[in-house]
Write an enzyme that holds these catalytic residues in place. Sequence first.
Site, PDB file in Angstrom:
ATOM      1  N   HIS A 126      87.140  12.506  78.002  1.00 50.46           N
ATOM      2  CA  HIS A 126      87.182  12.782  79.390  1.00 50.46           C
ATOM      3  C   HIS A 126      87.937  13.878  79.958  1.00 50.46           C
ATOM      4  CE1 HIS A 126      91.228  10.957  80.080  1.00 50.46           C
ATOM      5  NE2 HIS A 126      91.099  10.015  79.568  1.00 50.46           N
ATOM      6  N   CYS A 146      92.653   7.618  75.110  1.00 49.32           N
ATOM      7  CA  CYS A 146      91.319   8.525  75.136  1.00 49.32           C
ATOM      8  C   CYS A 146      91.620   9.794  74.602  1.00 49.32           C
ATOM      9  CB  CYS A 146      90.840   8.661  76.343  1.00 49.32           C
ATOM     10  SG  CYS A 146      90.224   6.944  77.264  1.00 49.32           S
TER      11      CYS A 146
END
Length: 171
Positions: A126, A146
């Site tokens: 992301h 992430c």
Amino acid sequence: MIKATRRTVTLSMLALLAACGKPPSKFKAYNGPAVTQVVVNKSDRKMYLLHGTTVLKSYEVGLGNVPVGHKQFEGDGKTPEGVYFIDRFNPRSRYHLSVGVSYPNQQDAALATALGRHAGGDIFIHGRGPEGNRFAQKNRDWTAGCIAVKDEEIEEVYAMLRPGVPIVINP
């Protein structure tokens, strides 16, 4: 007649100003070679988008806030290691845009269960978004597990990837 012309000019100028203030779209187009694999080298903080053995793009990345080691359970702050697949796209991510990674696999789930924990999920590549930009100023590795890139970069990644593309995450 002059009144109508002034009105037309005024409305035209307002329309022009409104068009100039419109932010550019975060959704980009990509027409190059297909990405056939994503490789993340955690130790180098690098991510590569490949077509066969050719590197199409490379990016500096941020990782989980505990960057060393394989993710074992939800909340451990680690980024997983192993072979996964791109499995979803989130255009409304709080981190600008995001691309899902198929963590956990069966082995990950079994390990977490053996530890009496839940494996977790929601692992993404992301952008930063406003919140991530604040965190990234203090620490490159700021996510909950992430893989983070800059907002402009996730726009490229989002356009280039397709579901089913393998992602290899190396220690």
